[in-house]
Design an enzyme around this catalytic site. Structure first.
Site, mmCIF file in Angstrom:
data_model
loop_
_atom_site.group_PDB
_atom_site.id
_atom_site.type_symbol
_atom_site.label_atom_id
_atom_site.label_comp_id
_atom_site.label_asym_id
_atom_site.label_seq_id
_atom_site.Cartn_x
_atom_site.Cartn_y
_atom_site.Cartn_z
ATOM 1 N N PHE A 22 0.794 -1.198 0.170
ATOM 2 C CA PHE A 22 -0.331 0.381 0.467
ATOM 3 C C PHE A 22 0.523 1.198 -0.016
ATOM 4 N N LEU A 38 20.275 -9.851 -0.317
ATOM 5 C CA LEU A 38 20.594 -9.435 -1.479
ATOM 6 C C LEU A 38 21.613 -8.620 -1.487
ATOM 7 N N LYS A 80 25.156 -1.358 5.023
ATOM 8 C CA LYS A 80 27.498 -1.056 5.473
ATOM 9 C C LYS A 80 27.811 -1.147 3.891
ATOM 10 N N ARG A 81 27.336 -2.222 3.456
ATOM 11 C CA ARG A 81 28.605 -2.245 2.501
ATOM 12 C C ARG A 81 28.613 -0.986 0.887
ATOM 13 N N TYR A 91 5.015 -8.606 15.758
ATOM 14 C CA TYR A 91 4.965 -7.103 15.065
ATOM 15 C C TYR A 91 5.757 -5.894 15.887
ATOM 16 N N GLN A 144 27.618 1.667 15.444
ATOM 17 C CA GLN A 144 29.081 0.811 15.209
ATOM 18 C C GLN A 144 29.864 0.974 14.836
ATOM 19 N N HIS A 195 -5.635 -3.428 0.183
ATOM 20 C CA HIS A 195 -6.314 -4.540 -0.090
ATOM 21 C C HIS A 195 -8.004 -4.732 0.115
ATOM 22 N N ARG A 218 -7.670 -4.147 8.174
ATOM 23 C CA ARG A 218 -7.120 -3.369 8.800
ATOM 24 C C ARG A 218 -8.950 -2.036 8.831
HETATM 25 P P1 NAD Z 1 1.480 -4.185 3.354
HETATM 26 O O1 NAD Z 1 1.158 -4.870 3.932
HETATM 27 O O2 NAD Z 1 0.498 -3.219 1.999
HETATM 28 O O3 NAD Z 1 2.431 -3.360 2.307
HETATM 29 C C1 NAD Z 1 4.395 -4.191 3.290
HETATM 30 C C2 NAD Z 1 5.053 -5.320 1.526
HETATM 31 O O4 NAD Z 1 5.633 -5.498 2.341
HETATM 32 C C3 NAD Z 1 3.368 -6.173 0.396
HETATM 33 O O5 NAD Z 1 4.116 -4.943 -0.670
HETATM 34 C C4 NAD Z 1 3.912 -7.012 1.347
HETATM 35 O O6 NAD Z 1 3.990 -8.177 0.474
HETATM 36 C C5 NAD Z 1 5.901 -6.906 1.208
HETATM 37 N N1 NAD Z 1 6.461 -7.681 1.972
HETATM 38 C C6 NAD Z 1 6.183 -8.346 3.487
HETATM 39 N N2 NAD Z 1 6.689 -9.408 3.460
HETATM 40 C C7 NAD Z 1 7.901 -8.784 2.898
HETATM 41 C C8 NAD Z 1 9.548 -9.775 3.092
HETATM 42 N N3 NAD Z 1 9.621 -10.489 3.541
HETATM 43 N N4 NAD Z 1 9.810 -9.746 2.230
HETATM 44 C C9 NAD Z 1 9.441 -8.665 0.898
HETATM 45 N N5 NAD Z 1 7.995 -8.235 0.910
HETATM 46 C C10 NAD Z 1 7.578 -8.248 2.425
HETATM 47 O O7 NAD Z 1 1.485 -2.127 4.574
HETATM 48 P P2 NAD Z 1 1.325 -0.684 4.185
HETATM 49 O O8 NAD Z 1 0.550 -0.015 4.997
HETATM 50 O O9 NAD Z 1 2.320 -0.399 3.056
HETATM 51 O O10 NAD Z 1 2.793 -0.944 5.386
HETATM 52 C C11 NAD Z 1 4.292 -0.655 4.521
HETATM 53 C C12 NAD Z 1 5.412 -0.519 6.075
HETATM 54 O O11 NAD Z 1 4.704 0.492 6.353
HETATM 55 C C13 NAD Z 1 5.840 -1.576 7.073
HETATM 56 O O12 NAD Z 1 6.914 -1.852 7.511
HETATM 57 C C14 NAD Z 1 4.136 -1.496 8.130
HETATM 58 O O13 NAD Z 1 4.721 -1.238 9.003
HETATM 59 C C15 NAD Z 1 4.662 -0.055 7.764
HETATM 60 N N6 NAD Z 1 3.641 0.602 8.855
HETATM 61 C C16 NAD Z 1 2.618 1.315 7.806
HETATM 62 C C17 NAD Z 1 0.907 1.626 8.965
HETATM 63 C C18 NAD Z 1 -0.274 1.658 7.509
HETATM 64 O O14 NAD Z 1 -0.764 2.561 8.782
HETATM 65 N N7 NAD Z 1 -0.098 1.706 6.942
HETATM 66 C C19 NAD Z 1 1.842 2.428 10.332
HETATM 67 C C20 NAD Z 1 3.053 1.655 10.112
HETATM 68 C C21 NAD Z 1 3.871 0.975 9.973
HETATM 69 N N1 UDP Z 2 -11.411 -2.513 14.305
HETATM 70 C C1 UDP Z 2 -12.279 -2.382 14.470
HETATM 71 N N2 UDP Z 2 -12.987 -3.064 13.475
HETATM 72 C C2 UDP Z 2 -12.613 -4.055 12.562
HETATM 73 C C3 UDP Z 2 -10.767 -3.730 12.217
HETATM 74 C C4 UDP Z 2 -10.217 -2.689 13.210
HETATM 75 O O1 UDP Z 2 -13.397 -1.631 15.465
HETATM 76 O O2 UDP Z 2 -13.836 -4.238 11.431
HETATM 77 C C5 UDP Z 2 -10.190 -1.783 15.210
HETATM 78 C C6 UDP Z 2 -9.230 -2.567 16.321
HETATM 79 O O3 UDP Z 2 -10.447 -3.168 16.823
HETATM 80 C C7 UDP Z 2 -8.252 -1.373 16.656
HETATM 81 C C8 UDP Z 2 -8.648 -0.684 15.985
HETATM 82 O O4 UDP Z 2 -10.339 -0.240 14.565
HETATM 83 O O5 UDP Z 2 -9.149 -0.660 17.647
HETATM 84 C C9 UDP Z 2 -7.656 -0.183 14.061
HETATM 85 O O6 UDP Z 2 -7.398 -1.083 13.498
HETATM 86 P P1 UDP Z 2 -5.984 -1.565 12.393
HETATM 87 O O7 UDP Z 2 -6.239 -3.191 12.005
HETATM 88 O O8 UDP Z 2 -6.745 -0.973 11.639
HETATM 89 O O9 UDP Z 2 -5.255 -1.335 13.363
HETATM 90 P P2 UDP Z 2 -4.560 -0.870 14.266
HETATM 91 O O10 UDP Z 2 -4.727 -1.221 15.380
HETATM 92 O O11 UDP Z 2 -2.784 -1.635 13.757
HETATM 93 O O12 UDP Z 2 -4.150 1.029 14.423
HETATM 94 N N1 UDP Z 3 24.001 -8.375 3.598
HETATM 95 C C1 UDP Z 3 23.309 -8.278 1.790
HETATM 96 N N2 UDP Z 3 23.671 -8.068 1.617
HETATM 97 C C2 UDP Z 3 24.708 -7.194 0.732
HETATM 98 C C3 UDP Z 3 25.725 -6.986 1.209
HETATM 99 C C4 UDP Z 3 25.244 -7.712 3.369
HETATM 100 O O1 UDP Z 3 21.968 -8.762 2.148
HETATM 101 O O2 UDP Z 3 24.976 -6.258 0.109
HETATM 102 C C5 UDP Z 3 23.552 -9.568 4.239
HETATM 103 C C6 UDP Z 3 24.521 -10.332 4.562
HETATM 104 O O3 UDP Z 3 23.397 -11.085 4.471
HETATM 105 C C7 UDP Z 3 24.721 -10.161 5.997
HETATM 106 C C8 UDP Z 3 23.539 -9.062 6.759
HETATM 107 O O4 UDP Z 3 23.595 -8.277 5.846
HETATM 108 O O5 UDP Z 3 25.063 -11.655 6.689
HETATM 109 C C9 UDP Z 3 24.493 -8.455 7.796
HETATM 110 O O6 UDP Z 3 25.991 -7.732 7.086
HETATM 111 P P1 UDP Z 3 27.148 -7.044 7.733
HETATM 112 O O7 UDP Z 3 27.864 -6.538 6.954
HETATM 113 O O8 UDP Z 3 26.488 -6.642 8.730
HETATM 114 O O9 UDP Z 3 27.689 -8.493 8.420
HETATM 115 P P2 UDP Z 3 28.279 -10.389 8.513
HETATM 116 O O10 UDP Z 3 28.695 -9.985 6.639
HETATM 117 O O11 UDP Z 3 28.964 -10.059 8.906
HETATM 118 O O12 UDP Z 3 26.889 -10.889 8.958
#
Ligand code: NAD
Ligand code: UDP
Ligand code: UDP
Length: 317
Positions: free
Chosen positions: A12, A62, A104-105, A144, A161, A180, A185
């Site tokens: 999103f 990656l 870092k790299r 989370y 560090q 979606h 939510r």
């Molecule tokens: P979203 O679920 O629509 O987007 C998250 C994206 O991450 C999705 O496209 C999903 O497929 C991808 N993803 C999940 N696990 C993955 C993985 N292991 N490797 C690669 N991709 C992966 O949610 P969003 O609302 O767009 O949130 C985006 C970011 O913002 C998230 O990190 C979320 O925690 C943070 N965030 C969002 C809100 C909000 O209200 N929307 C609030 C606080 C924080």
């Molecule tokens: N909530 C609700 N009805 C729904 C979905 C969520 O009343 O169908 C409430 C939920 O209990 C929470 C608030 O709405 O108090 C926000 O929920 P959401 O999942 O969007 O986000 P978060 O709780 O992570 O802030």
């Molecule tokens: N890593 C990666 N892409 C890069 C460099 C690192 O995905 O280009 C990942 C790799 O898996 C590594 C992690 O990042 O384990 C943390 O990297 P860092 O250099 O901090 O630690 P180290 O390589 O010593 O574990």
């Protein structure tokens, strides 16, 4: 022009960020495993000459060459992040380690999408960045909340560090087009239910509050923070301080959609925070930013989006 990596770019917020950075003239590499995001969210960008998409799970290393990283990969809806809680922790923690290792790299700046959930069920209201939070470490939301808290720890440890250039934003509830329809939510649930004239599912008594930020305001804040010349690493609250109860939100959405829906009360999920409102003083000072979209205006745009989406799906009542 920079080459910018956005993890979670097909989600999103990520899809709006891809769009904004392409419009600003950058090259965008969108990395996503499509758990909650979809190709459809970025379908309109696929023909853009500077847009590239890669299916990849950030829990695995990656190796790419970029100038800047936005780390958004992580499911954000309670329904989805609780579906496979262990994977949620891995995404936050292993994902952060891999993206920090990459930054870092390459010696590049990296942004972390942290969350207001780091404050848990807050004892301080509104929440300033200095508040350490009130989080249950073993509850249903912990995968989370604690995953995101650990990611913040990793970002600040790599900063201290390894002198990594970081930007950590604590994002508060954000809504808008491309959530979606089954995201789970509250805004998407209520809008979809209202458009279908189905019962609006208010959890608990609906007295709990949230403060909702429209996605365009959020993307403006994220890019301003990432591209500011100030060295401030965060954490920085980003959100709209306009606080509403879930009952008020339900009533507003029923009114704006002229829906025949009525409110149906359902059990409150465990550890559901009672209230949440960002203190955005620091964001105003550091970025000169503040949200400009009023809740009803943002909701109207979101309702239009879901109206079209449901019509395409043939599922509007
Ligand atoms: P979203 O679920 O629509 O987007 C998250 C994206 O991450 C999705 O496209 C999903 O497929 C991808 N993803 C999940 N696990 C993955 C993985 N292991 N490797 C690669 N991709 C992966 O949610 P969003 O609302 O767009 O949130 C985006 C970011 O913002 C998230 O990190 C979320 O925690 C943070 N965030 C969002 C809100 C909000 O209200 N929307 C609030 C606080 C924080
Ligand atoms: N909530 C609700 N009805 C729904 C979905 C969520 O009343 O169908 C409430 C939920 O209990 C929470 C608030 O709405 O108090 C926000 O929920 P959401 O999942 O969007 O986000 P978060 O709780 O992570 O802030
Ligand atoms: N890593 C990666 N892409 C890069 C460099 C690192 O995905 O280009 C990942 C790799 O898996 C590594 C992690 O990042 O384990 C943390 O990297 P860092 O250099 O901090 O630690 P180290 O390589 O010593 O574990």
């Amino acid at each position: 022009m920079k080459r910018i990596l956005i993890t979670g770019g097909a989600g999103f917020i990520g899809s709006h960020l891809c769009e904004a950075l392409l419009s600003a003239g950058h090259e965008v590499l969108c990395v996503d495993n499509f758990f909650t995001g979809s190709r459809g969210n970025v379908a309109h960008l696929l023909s853009h000459p500077y847009f590239e998409i890669l299916r990849h799970d950030v829990c695995f290393p990656l190796y790419v060459e970029v100038d800047e990283i936005f780390n958004l990969a992580c499911p954000a809806s309670p329904v989805h992040y609780q579906h496979d809680p262990v994977q949620t922790v891995k995404t936050s923690v292993h994902g952060a380690i891999n993206m920090l290792g990459l930054a870092k790299r390459l010696k590049v700046r990296i942004f972390q999408a942290s969350t207001s959930e780091v404050y848990g069920n807050p004892a301080v209201h509104p929440q300033p960045e200095s508040y350490w939070g009130h989080v249950n470490p073993i509850g249903l939301r912990s995968c989370y909340d604690e995953g995101k808290r650990c990611a913040e720890t990793l970002f600040f440890d790599y900063h201290r560090q390894h002198h990594l250039d970081i930007r950590v934003a604590r994002i508060f509830n954000t809504y808008g087009a491309r959530m979606h329809p089954n995201d789970g939510r509250v805004v998407s649930n209520f809008v979809v239910q209202a458009l279908r004239h189905e019962p609006i599912t208010v959890f608990g008594e609906g007295t709990q509050t949230r403060s909702f930020c429209f996605v365009d305001d959020m993307v403006a804040a994220i890019t301003a923070f990432m591209h500011s010349s100030d060295d401030f690493p965060g954490p920085l609250n980003l959100g709209n301080p306009n606080e509403v109860s879930m009952r008020e939100l339900a009533e507003t959405i029923i009114r704006l959609t002229n829906s025949k829906s009525h409110i149906e009360f359902r059990p409150l999920p465990s550890d559901d925070p009672e209230r949440r409102r960002p203190d955005v003083t620091l964001a105003r000072e550091k970025l000169g930013w503040q949200p400009t979209t009023q809740l009803e205006d943002g909701l109207r745009k979101t309702i239009d989006y879901f109206g079209q989406r449901l019509a395409q799906m043939g599922s509007v009542a």
